[in-house]
Design a protein around this motif. Sequence first.
Motif, PDB file in Angstrom:
ATOM      1  N   TRP A  40       6.974  12.873  -6.637  1.00 57.82           N
ATOM      2  CA  TRP A  40       8.173  12.055  -6.768  1.00 57.82           C
ATOM      3  C   TRP A  40       7.802  10.918  -6.309  1.00 57.82           C
ATOM      4  O   TRP A  40       8.115   9.754  -7.660  1.00 57.82           O
ATOM      5  N   CYS A  41       6.991  10.255  -5.472  1.00 54.52           N
ATOM      6  CA  CYS A  41       6.828   9.097  -4.747  1.00 54.52           C
ATOM      7  C   CYS A  41       6.511   8.759  -5.599  1.00 54.52           C
ATOM      8  O   CYS A  41       5.863   7.491  -6.370  1.00 54.52           O
ATOM      9  N   ALA A  42       4.813   9.334  -6.430  1.00 51.84           N
ATOM     10  CA  ALA A  42       3.889   8.460  -7.043  1.00 51.84           C
ATOM     11  C   ALA A  42       4.998   8.197  -8.161  1.00 51.84           C
ATOM     12  O   ALA A  42       4.446   7.208  -9.160  1.00 51.84           O
ATOM     13  N   ASN A  43       5.844   9.333  -9.224  1.00 54.14           N
ATOM     14  CA  ASN A  43       6.377   8.814 -10.276  1.00 54.14           C
ATOM     15  C   ASN A  43       7.445   7.412 -10.048  1.00 54.14           C
ATOM     16  O   ASN A  43       7.523   5.806 -10.775  1.00 54.14           O
ATOM     17  N   LEU A  44       8.171   7.530  -8.150  1.00 49.56           N
ATOM     18  CA  LEU A  44       8.788   6.005  -8.696  1.00 49.56           C
ATOM     19  C   LEU A  44       8.137   4.417  -8.267  1.00 49.56           C
ATOM     20  O   LEU A  44       8.556   3.714  -8.316  1.00 49.56           O
ATOM     21  N   GLU A  45       6.887   4.828  -6.940  1.00 44.49           N
ATOM     22  CA  GLU A  45       5.939   3.894  -7.690  1.00 44.49           C
ATOM     23  C   GLU A  45       5.724   3.287  -9.072  1.00 44.49           C
ATOM     24  O   GLU A  45       5.073   2.091  -9.222  1.00 44.49           O
ATOM     25  N   THR A  46       4.933   4.152 -10.088  1.00 51.60           N
ATOM     26  CA  THR A  46       5.226   3.750 -11.442  1.00 51.60           C
ATOM     27  C   THR A  46       6.004   3.071 -11.736  1.00 51.60           C
ATOM     28  O   THR A  46       5.856   1.913 -12.608  1.00 51.60           O
ATOM     29  N   HIS A  47       7.124   3.541 -11.917  1.00 52.75           N
ATOM     30  CA  HIS A  47       8.572   2.613 -11.804  1.00 52.75           C
ATOM     31  C   HIS A  47       9.077   1.984 -11.473  1.00 52.75           C
ATOM     32  O   HIS A  47      10.671   2.097 -11.374  1.00 52.75           O
ATOM     33  N   ARG A  48       8.175   1.487 -10.390  1.00 51.66           N
ATOM     34  CA  ARG A  48       8.957   0.822  -9.424  1.00 51.66           C
ATOM     35  C   ARG A  48      10.002  -0.299  -9.808  1.00 51.66           C
ATOM     36  O   ARG A  48      11.060  -0.677 -10.216  1.00 51.66           O
ATOM     37  N   ASP A  49       9.525  -0.932 -10.858  1.00 50.20           N
ATOM     38  CA  ASP A  49      10.039  -2.739 -11.704  1.00 50.20           C
ATOM     39  C   ASP A  49      11.541  -1.743 -12.630  1.00 50.20           C
ATOM     40  O   ASP A  49      12.743  -2.207 -12.353  1.00 50.20           O
ATOM     41  N   ALA A  50      11.440  -0.913 -13.092  1.00 47.44           N
ATOM     42  CA  ALA A  50      12.187  -0.396 -13.896  1.00 47.44           C
ATOM     43  C   ALA A  50      13.544  -0.092 -13.152  1.00 47.44           C
ATOM     44  O   ALA A  50      14.752   0.829 -13.492  1.00 47.44           O
ATOM     45  N   GLY A  83       0.841  -1.302   0.253  1.00 45.81           N
ATOM     46  CA  GLY A  83       0.279   0.327   0.027  1.00 45.81           C
ATOM     47  C   GLY A  83       0.749   1.300   0.126  1.00 45.81           C
ATOM     48  O   GLY A  83       1.674   1.510  -0.481  1.00 45.81           O
ATOM     49  N   ASP A  84       0.852   2.306   0.449  1.00 42.69           N
ATOM     50  CA  ASP A  84       0.707   4.022   0.466  1.00 42.69           C
ATOM     51  C   ASP A  84       1.749   3.747   1.533  1.00 42.69           C
ATOM     52  O   ASP A  84       1.691   3.838   2.641  1.00 42.69           O
ATOM     53  N   LEU A  85       3.007   4.227   1.264  1.00 41.20           N
ATOM     54  CA  LEU A  85       4.088   3.929   2.063  1.00 41.20           C
ATOM     55  C   LEU A  85       4.215   5.197   2.933  1.00 41.20           C
ATOM     56  O   LEU A  85       4.350   4.951   4.564  1.00 41.20           O
ATOM     57  N   TYR A  86       3.599   6.839   2.234  1.00 44.15           N
ATOM     58  CA  TYR A  86       3.608   7.504   3.106  1.00 44.15           C
ATOM     59  C   TYR A  86       2.872   7.284   4.137  1.00 44.15           C
ATOM     60  O   TYR A  86       2.494   7.724   5.364  1.00 44.15           O
ATOM     61  N   ALA A  87       1.382   6.962   3.545  1.00 40.33           N
ATOM     62  CA  ALA A  87       0.502   6.705   4.615  1.00 40.33           C
ATOM     63  C   ALA A  87       0.919   5.840   6.163  1.00 40.33           C
ATOM     64  O   ALA A  87       0.319   6.239   6.967  1.00 40.33           O
ATOM     65  N   ALA A  88       1.957   4.698   5.459  1.00 36.51           N
ATOM     66  CA  ALA A  88       2.014   4.412   6.763  1.00 36.51           C
ATOM     67  C   ALA A  88       2.877   4.709   7.885  1.00 36.51           C
ATOM     68  O   ALA A  88       2.527   4.695   8.650  1.00 36.51           O
ATOM     69  N   LEU A  89       3.817   5.290   7.106  1.00 35.17           N
ATOM     70  CA  LEU A  89       4.991   6.497   8.032  1.00 35.17           C
ATOM     71  C   LEU A  89       3.844   7.414   8.415  1.00 35.17           C
ATOM     72  O   LEU A  89       3.788   7.820  10.313  1.00 35.17           O
ATOM     73  N   ARG A  90       2.787   8.335   8.257  1.00 35.98           N
ATOM     74  CA  ARG A  90       2.355   9.083   8.635  1.00 35.98           C
ATOM     75  C   ARG A  90       1.325   8.266  10.083  1.00 35.98           C
ATOM     76  O   ARG A  90       0.762   9.090  10.819  1.00 35.98           O
ATOM     77  N   THR A  91       0.736   7.106   9.609  1.00 40.24           N
ATOM     78  CA  THR A  91      -0.052   6.284  10.543  1.00 40.24           C
ATOM     79  C   THR A  91       1.471   5.698  11.756  1.00 40.24           C
ATOM     80  O   THR A  91       0.680   5.899  13.125  1.00 40.24           O
ATOM     81  N   LEU A  92       2.423   5.772  11.345  1.00 35.17           N
ATOM     82  CA  LEU A  92       2.925   5.006  12.521  1.00 35.17           C
ATOM     83  C   LEU A  92       3.793   5.950  13.472  1.00 35.17           C
ATOM     84  O   LEU A  92       4.347   5.944  14.578  1.00 35.17           O
TER      85      LEU A  92
END
Length: 421
Positions: free
Chosen positions: A356-366, A74-83
């Motif tokens: 930038w987070c969205a770009n990295l998630e979109t291109h994570r495999d690359a 899921g969203d790493l940012y959302a996880a960090l915000r919750t933690l």
Amino acid sequence: MSKATKSVGEVFERVLGPTAAVSITAYDGSSAGPADAPVAIRVCSPLALDYLMSSPGDLGLARAYVSGALEVTGDLYAALRTLAAHVDQLRPADRLWLLRALGPRHLRRVRPPAEELPGRAQRTLSGLRHSRARDSEAISRHYDVSNRFYELILGPSMAYTCAVYPAAGSSLEEAQAHKFDLVCRKLGLEPGMRLLDVGCGWGGMVKHAVRHYGVQALGVTLSQEQARWAQKDIVANGLADRAEIRYLDYRDVAESGFDAISSIGLTEHIGARNVPAYFRFLASRLKPRGRLLNHCITNPDTGVPHRSGGFIDRYVFPDGELEAPGEIITAMHDSGLEVRHSENLREHYAATLAGWCANLETHRDAAVAEAGAGRTRVWALYLAACRLAFERREIELHQVLGVKTGEDGAAGMPLRPDWGV
């Protein structure tokens, strides 16, 4: 101390509370939180707990995540915000309970992931902090990962600094172009002027100023990969007669008499003790009535330590240091520059990082194919954590404009700002 009797799921439920919007599953078969939570954390091995319990500050979470011992779906940012919201509320009694519940075996020191640098003191073999050799190595460590890797994250602009969003619905590319244009307008650029851009990155500011304002521009960077990419791009765009990028320490710029200097994202790398000398040097390169725009990440107040935390220092920006805006302004004034304008763009950087987070998630495999799984996890964690830090006002972003007045005190500035802020 008694042997741990709590499951991993029970321990995390105590930390996060039963209503947290995150699910936990662990290697011991235990779980916590709602199964349909938008964010899921998997504690894959006891190594994650070893890192979390034995490492100071944010290093434990970073080591657990970068090593793969702890995974987030899921969203790493959302996880960090919750933690962060729950960990901030931990009392000393809660931490003692955690130690008793998990047991002392998780306090053992374990080897950090391969992506981690040694601590500051151990890096003295590369030279004293902020010596030329050590600065060069630190910049190379961060920026020479792979130009392709940065293309995947930054997008076509290749701008690795805070964008300025002209409207809430603007795209990242529109906001980066608007940022460069805002800097040009604050500097009062006109055709025929000479611009020096220190810490020029991949040349975005240089290209924008040359194309849209008709200046002659020189950009310098301590990253060989950036300089190579930027100079090639300048040639490909037919700008080589008016623009140049050099692989060069800003302190080795021999030319002077510039009409304007832009410093976008360099101050963070030079060290707090070097800030006064930095502005004195840049002021010496300006002609009378020449302007300097300094754009950098800042601390929210002078009580915050200059040096960055463990995760940022060992994984992202080695030897990075931040100053409060008042320290930046004072150093500029004491260098002989007259400060004429200051602007905080904190919310804009949070939005930039979200892009930038969205770009990295979109291109994570690359990205993994280009730089490896560990390095990609470092960048994912760093971008998401910084977004949260800007939102929580743990850090800020200031643009400060100064002018080198003439001997008669003339600044050549408009009576009121005319750059449309």
